[in-house]
Write a protein that holds these residues in place. Structure first.
Motif, PDB file in Angstrom:
ATOM      1  N   ASN A   3      42.032  31.297  26.099  1.00  0.00           N
ATOM      2  CA  ASN A   3      41.522  31.121  27.287  1.00  0.00           C
ATOM      3  C   ASN A   3      43.020  30.922  28.161  1.00  0.00           C
ATOM      4  N   SER A   4      44.100  30.636  27.482  1.00  0.00           N
ATOM      5  CA  SER A   4      45.255  30.324  28.168  1.00  0.00           C
ATOM      6  C   SER A   4      45.886  31.821  28.500  1.00  0.00           C
ATOM      7  N   LYS A   6      44.083  34.538  29.192  1.00  0.00           N
ATOM      8  CA  LYS A   6      43.109  34.965  30.153  1.00  0.00           C
ATOM      9  C   LYS A   6      43.317  34.268  31.480  1.00  0.00           C
ATOM     10  N   SER A   7      43.982  32.915  31.655  1.00  0.00           N
ATOM     11  CA  SER A   7      44.083  32.129  32.783  1.00  0.00           C
ATOM     12  C   SER A   7      45.399  32.897  33.290  1.00  0.00           C
ATOM     13  N   LEU A  11      46.044  34.883  36.758  1.00  0.00           N
ATOM     14  CA  LEU A  11      46.925  34.246  37.872  1.00  0.00           C
ATOM     15  C   LEU A  11      47.876  35.164  38.298  1.00  0.00           C
ATOM     16  N   ASP A  39      52.298  28.798  33.081  1.00  0.00           N
ATOM     17  CA  ASP A  39      51.029  29.239  32.902  1.00  0.00           C
ATOM     18  C   ASP A  39      50.866  30.338  31.742  1.00  0.00           C
TER      19      ASP A  39
END
Length: 98
Positions: A3-4, A6-7, A11, A39
């Protein structure tokens, strides 16, 4: 892809879309992301310098300070590469806009 990751990819893509429209804030935000490794993005001073340079050219005052600060941790070759990449990015996006 976690998930990180993908995030982080979302971004970056979001900021790139805004940058392609000439947003000095998007240029600056990309510089901050790459200079701090925020991020989930790896620190990349060449990429950060490129984006701070584009932001500075667009009149974003804070980016000039950030660009100067990260330049202290870069070699002359790295700075030259970042400048080449900024010119290349501008040329590509000018062509697309025409």
């Amino acid at each position: 892809m976690g998930n990180s990751m993908k995030s982080a990819a979302f971004l970056i893509e979001s900021h790139l879309a805004d940058a392609s429209q000439g947003s000095s804030n998007a240029y600056y935000d990309l510089g901050v992301i790459y200079s701090t490794g925020s991020d989930g993005v790896a620190v990349d001073l060449i990429e950060a310098h490129k984006w701070f340079n584009l932001a500075a050219l667009s009149g974003h005052d804070d980016s000039k300070i950030c660009r100067a600060e990260i330049s202290l941790d870069m070699t002359a070759r790295e700075i030259a590469e970042a400048q080449r990449e900024a010119r290349s990015w501008l040329q590509e996006n000018i062509r697309r806009a025409a």
